[in-house]
Design a protein around this motif. Sequence first.
Motif, short mmCIF file in Angstrom:
data_model
loop_
_atom_site.label_atom_id
_atom_site.label_comp_id
_atom_site.label_asym_id
_atom_site.label_seq_id
_atom_site.Cartn_x
_atom_site.Cartn_y
_atom_site.Cartn_z
N VAL A 1 -70.54 -11.18 -59.88
CA VAL A 1 -71.17 -12.50 -60.09
C VAL A 1 -70.71 -13.06 -61.44
O VAL A 1 -70.35 -14.23 -61.56
N VAL A 2 -70.71 -12.21 -62.46
CA VAL A 2 -70.31 -12.65 -63.80
C VAL A 2 -68.82 -13.04 -63.81
O VAL A 2 -68.45 -14.10 -64.33
N ASP A 3 -67.97 -12.21 -63.19
CA ASP A 3 -66.53 -12.51 -63.15
C ASP A 3 -66.26 -13.88 -62.54
O ASP A 3 -65.46 -14.66 -63.04
N ALA A 4 -66.96 -14.16 -61.43
CA ALA A 4 -66.75 -15.43 -60.72
C ALA A 4 -67.16 -16.60 -61.61
O ALA A 4 -66.47 -17.63 -61.67
N LEU A 5 -68.27 -16.45 -62.32
CA LEU A 5 -68.73 -17.52 -63.21
C LEU A 5 -67.78 -17.70 -64.40
O LEU A 5 -67.46 -18.82 -64.80
N VAL A 6 -67.33 -16.58 -64.96
CA VAL A 6 -66.40 -16.63 -66.10
C VAL A 6 -65.12 -17.36 -65.69
O VAL A 6 -64.61 -18.22 -66.43
N ASP A 7 -64.61 -17.06 -64.49
CA ASP A 7 -63.41 -17.74 -64.00
C ASP A 7 -63.66 -19.24 -63.85
O ASP A 7 -62.82 -20.06 -64.22
N ARG A 8 -64.82 -19.58 -63.28
CA ARG A 8 -65.09 -20.99 -63.01
C ARG A 8 -65.22 -21.83 -64.27
O ARG A 8 -64.73 -22.95 -64.33
N VAL A 9 -65.91 -21.31 -65.29
CA VAL A 9 -66.07 -22.11 -66.50
C VAL A 9 -64.92 -21.86 -67.49
O VAL A 9 -64.86 -22.50 -68.52
N GLY A 10 -64.02 -20.93 -67.15
CA GLY A 10 -62.87 -20.67 -68.02
C GLY A 10 -63.29 -20.14 -69.38
O GLY A 10 -62.79 -20.57 -70.41
N LEU A 11 -64.23 -19.19 -69.36
CA LEU A 11 -64.73 -18.63 -70.61
C LEU A 11 -63.71 -17.67 -71.20
O LEU A 11 -63.24 -16.75 -70.52
N VAL A 12 -63.31 -17.91 -72.44
CA VAL A 12 -62.39 -16.99 -73.13
C VAL A 12 -62.90 -16.74 -74.55
O VAL A 12 -63.51 -17.62 -75.16
N PRO A 13 -62.65 -15.53 -75.07
CA PRO A 13 -63.13 -15.23 -76.43
C PRO A 13 -62.36 -16.01 -77.48
O PRO A 13 -61.21 -16.41 -77.26
N ARG A 14 -62.99 -16.26 -78.60
CA ARG A 14 -62.31 -16.87 -79.74
C ARG A 14 -62.83 -16.21 -81.00
O ARG A 14 -63.97 -15.74 -81.06
N LEU A 15 -61.98 -16.19 -82.02
CA LEU A 15 -62.38 -15.64 -83.30
C LEU A 15 -63.07 -16.74 -84.10
O LEU A 15 -62.53 -17.83 -84.27
N ASP A 16 -64.27 -16.45 -84.59
CA ASP A 16 -65.02 -17.41 -85.38
C ASP A 16 -65.16 -16.84 -86.79
O ASP A 16 -65.96 -15.95 -87.04
N SER A 17 -64.34 -17.36 -87.71
CA SER A 17 -64.27 -16.81 -89.07
C SER A 17 -65.03 -17.64 -90.09
O SER A 17 -64.80 -17.52 -91.29
N ARG A 18 -65.95 -18.50 -89.60
CA ARG A 18 -66.69 -19.32 -90.56
C ARG A 18 -67.63 -18.47 -91.41
O ARG A 18 -67.93 -18.81 -92.55
#
Length: 184
Positions: A88-105
């Motif tokens: 279920v999570v994989d399908a949702l991640v694919d649909r919204v195009g969720l990708v990690p990003r580095l947040d260095s603030r």
Amino acid sequence: MTGPRSWLPVPPLPVGVAVELVNEWAVTPRQASARPWGGHPAPDSPYRMRLHETWPGGSRLADEEISSAAEEIHAVFAAEPGEARDAVVDALVDRVGLVPRLDSRGAPPRLGWRAAADAPPLLAAMLATVLDALTDPATRSAGLCAAERCADVYLDTSRRGHRVYCSTRCQTRERVRAHRQRRS
Ligand SMILES: [Zn+2]
């Protein structure tokens, strides 16, 4: 031909707010409840206020958008932990195009998220929050309330990890019911 997909940072949403949105706006808990539905939470309700205070643009969201995102995230909690929930999570991640990003603030830098620019922003934020929560070692379990006529979700972050109800209200209600059944 479609152009390359573009991404936008996903503003973090507190996990308590995400759980609240699921329980107050999703369709399944509403249908499971024995109480008549009184409509979506009002603009001056505590739920709307918390969304407004914790998430940029939260006050502009239509009930339908919150409700549809909430129902999608409800399905994550409703799925059996293991392969079913992962799917279920994989399908949702694919649909919204969720990708990690580095947040260095901040220091140290933390893992943040980006989502496809055309994805529903609240769904992306709720999914990112739930992903963070499910992979947090402090989370013991996640699921649906065990009380009768309740399909609200919970995240168990207690030390003992025995939580099965969404709220103390449901826990008390079930205790009273079990007590009555034993006596009859
Ligand atoms: Zn409950």
